[in-house]
Motif scaffolding. Sequence first.
Motif, mmCIF file in Angstrom:
data_model
loop_
_atom_site.group_PDB
_atom_site.id
_atom_site.type_symbol
_atom_site.label_atom_id
_atom_site.label_comp_id
_atom_site.label_asym_id
_atom_site.label_seq_id
_atom_site.Cartn_x
_atom_site.Cartn_y
_atom_site.Cartn_z
ATOM 1 N N TRP A 130 0.852 -1.196 0.000
ATOM 2 C CA TRP A 130 0.000 0.000 0.000
ATOM 3 C C TRP A 130 0.888 1.248 0.000
ATOM 4 N N PRO A 131 0.800 2.077 -1.074
ATOM 5 C CA PRO A 131 1.695 3.243 -1.149
ATOM 6 C C PRO A 131 1.440 4.245 -0.008
ATOM 7 N N CYS A 132 2.530 4.841 0.460
ATOM 8 C CA CYS A 132 2.427 5.882 1.488
ATOM 9 C C CYS A 132 1.725 7.111 0.907
ATOM 10 N N ASP A 133 1.401 8.048 1.785
ATOM 11 C CA ASP A 133 0.806 9.312 1.346
ATOM 12 C C ASP A 133 1.932 10.203 0.816
ATOM 13 N N TYR A 134 2.299 9.968 -0.438
ATOM 14 C CA TYR A 134 3.463 10.661 -0.996
ATOM 15 C C TYR A 134 3.228 12.155 -1.201
ATOM 16 N N ALA A 135 1.999 12.520 -1.479
ATOM 17 C CA ALA A 135 1.724 13.958 -1.641
ATOM 18 C C ALA A 135 2.070 14.671 -0.330
ATOM 19 N N ALA A 136 1.643 14.121 0.787
ATOM 20 C CA ALA A 136 1.907 14.739 2.092
ATOM 21 C C ALA A 136 3.401 14.724 2.413
ATOM 22 N N LEU A 137 4.079 13.634 2.097
ATOM 23 C CA LEU A 137 5.523 13.548 2.385
ATOM 24 C C LEU A 137 6.311 14.549 1.543
ATOM 25 N N LYS A 138 5.903 14.711 0.281
ATOM 26 C CA LYS A 138 6.591 15.682 -0.583
ATOM 27 C C LYS A 138 6.346 17.107 -0.100
ATOM 28 N N GLU A 139 5.134 17.325 0.398
ATOM 29 C CA GLU A 139 4.835 18.645 0.947
ATOM 30 C C GLU A 139 5.751 18.935 2.146
ATOM 31 N N VAL A 140 5.982 17.905 2.960
ATOM 32 C CA VAL A 140 6.862 18.079 4.124
ATOM 33 C C VAL A 140 8.277 18.449 3.677
ATOM 34 N N ILE A 141 8.873 17.673 2.764
ATOM 35 C CA ILE A 141 10.283 17.948 2.415
ATOM 36 C C ILE A 141 10.446 19.264 1.664
ATOM 37 N N ASN A 142 9.384 19.699 0.989
ATOM 38 C CA ASN A 142 9.477 20.956 0.245
ATOM 39 C C ASN A 142 9.002 22.178 1.041
ATOM 40 N N ASP A 143 8.551 21.934 2.272
ATOM 41 C CA ASP A 143 8.093 23.030 3.116
ATOM 42 C C ASP A 143 9.239 24.019 3.368
ATOM 43 N N HIS A 144 8.933 25.269 3.291
ATOM 44 C CA HIS A 144 9.944 26.328 3.415
ATOM 45 C C HIS A 144 10.751 26.214 4.714
ATOM 46 N N TYR A 177 -0.019 4.857 -7.681
ATOM 47 C CA TYR A 177 -0.347 6.063 -6.928
ATOM 48 C C TYR A 177 -0.762 7.096 -7.968
ATOM 49 N N LEU A 178 -1.950 7.638 -7.845
ATOM 50 C CA LEU A 178 -2.522 8.545 -8.847
ATOM 51 C C LEU A 178 -2.414 7.951 -10.259
ATOM 52 N N ASN A 179 -2.768 6.682 -10.350
ATOM 53 C CA ASN A 179 -2.791 5.944 -11.617
ATOM 54 C C ASN A 179 -1.447 5.799 -12.318
ATOM 55 N N ALA A 183 6.422 3.882 -7.806
ATOM 56 C CA ALA A 183 7.881 4.088 -7.771
ATOM 57 C C ALA A 183 8.306 5.460 -8.293
ATOM 58 N N GLN A 184 7.371 6.191 -8.912
ATOM 59 C CA GLN A 184 7.740 7.506 -9.465
ATOM 60 C C GLN A 184 7.683 8.635 -8.435
ATOM 61 N N ASN A 185 7.322 8.317 -7.202
ATOM 62 C CA ASN A 185 7.058 9.390 -6.241
ATOM 63 C C ASN A 185 8.229 9.859 -5.391
ATOM 64 N N CYS A 186 9.261 9.030 -5.297
ATOM 65 C CA CYS A 186 10.380 9.385 -4.428
ATOM 66 C C CYS A 186 11.642 9.597 -5.254
ATOM 67 N N THR A 306 -9.425 5.686 -4.735
ATOM 68 C CA THR A 306 -9.380 6.407 -6.004
ATOM 69 C C THR A 306 -7.952 6.840 -6.355
ATOM 70 N N GLN A 307 -7.094 6.982 -5.326
ATOM 71 C CA GLN A 307 -5.736 7.476 -5.574
ATOM 72 C C GLN A 307 -4.658 6.410 -5.573
ATOM 73 N N ARG A 308 -4.901 5.312 -4.869
ATOM 74 C CA ARG A 308 -3.830 4.330 -4.688
ATOM 75 C C ARG A 308 -4.361 2.928 -4.926
ATOM 76 N N GLU A 309 -3.455 2.059 -5.407
ATOM 77 C CA GLU A 309 -3.802 0.639 -5.430
ATOM 78 C C GLU A 309 -2.601 -0.186 -5.009
ATOM 79 N N SER A 310 -2.853 -1.116 -4.113
ATOM 80 C CA SER A 310 -1.817 -2.019 -3.618
ATOM 81 C C SER A 310 -1.418 -2.998 -4.715
#
Length: 424
Positions: A130-144, A177-179, A183-186, A306-310
């Motif tokens: 089950w993919p992690c919440d990559y949108a949230a993780l990317k938001e964290v690392i890119n946070d100012h 993840y988002l269809n 593996a493209q998220n990190c 709708t966003q992720r599939e294991s």
Amino acid sequence: MNIPFSPPFIDQSVVDQVLDTLNNKWITTGPKVKALEQEVKVITGTDQVICVNSWTSGAILMLKWFGVKAGDEVIVPAYTYSATALAVLHCGATPVMVDVLEDFNIDPEKVKAAITTRTKAIIAVDIAGWPCDYAALKEVINDHHVQKKFRSTSDKQQLLNRILLISDAAHSIGSTYLNKPAAQNCDVTIFSFHAVKNITTAEGGAICLNLPKQFDHEAEYAYLKMYTLNGQNKDALSKSRGAGWRYDILFQGLKINMPDICAAIGLAQLRKYDNDLLPQRKEIAKKYFEGFQDQDWFISPPLVSTQRESCYHLFPLRVKGLSEEQRDQIIDDLSALGIATNVHFIPMPMLTLFKNMGYKMEDYPMAYQNYACEISLPIYPQLTQTEIDFIIPSVISCVQIQLNRNIKVIETNVVELKQMAVAS
Ligand SMILES: *Cc1c(COP(=O)(O)O)cnc(C)c1O
């Protein structure tokens, strides 16, 4: 019944690929590894793929590549196989454990709270596929504010200029993840090809690179390949060609290359993955879901949204209100019926090494809760309908005994199941 937990998939096509390698007389890193790297690159849509001899060595390699060393911190979930944290320890750095969410995966808010000026990387684990919440993780690392805390102490850190996001995708080849392939998220995604994983090379792993555009992917590929071969500027195959005997050692590397004889197994499996092996796993997960959905104690693993599939690597069943002791008893009872199950995972703070280092289980309540009532059921392409039809009522009866429901009826059921188990 004698239902193993996770036997490797070995059909004639796997045997043929291995025999082909033996007949070609080239058994270590060579054309089969190249072909596997190429095919993993195509199915994941990532920029470069490097095969290695395990997930663990691949993670050590990428942390070293990024210059992670003593004094640095890497954030990992408390709920994972220990290799996630051991790779960090191997580099001399400190694994900073954070708690997970109800879906088993790392909690992005806990990640954010754990970031310091020493944080170099985050390793997120796609538990069970089950993919992690990559949108949230990317938001964290890119946070100012998070970016302002980053202190680069190596060339690669300077080039990236932020925390490196690594995916422990040991379970999740084929997840989306988002269809798109997850593996493209990190920046870096690492698969395990250990014998129990969806795709295996007996032992092995693959590193997928998705670095930002300031990185030259071809140059990184060449450098990382050398890194897997003691920092040697030529691999055995190119040295084997007569006049090319002379080589040099350019830097202190590791020796973690994947042999062709192993790659052959994975290559044959991968060619059947999208159309056969993965859909068959999905079918079994669906049958389990349908078999348990009417039970009020059933907590379904996250499988599809709708966003992720294991990729259905595991079926981590959870039972509402179950204690750890009751869970252990169910596993023993299922084993007596000939059904092998497993637990994913014993949270790391419960293991001796980490306990001795001062990690405390009380700090990770969700990890404990997920663990205590979890039972991973058999899920693999070779599992038959007869076996599934036996597993589902067996699990229901064994759970109900522990939950003390209709004890008389269930005990009769169990006697019948035992007779079935012996008969088949
Ligand atoms: C299997 C596994 C690993 C380790 O993989 P190896 O190839 O055996 O090194 C790492 N993380 C997770 C979550 C795993 O399940």
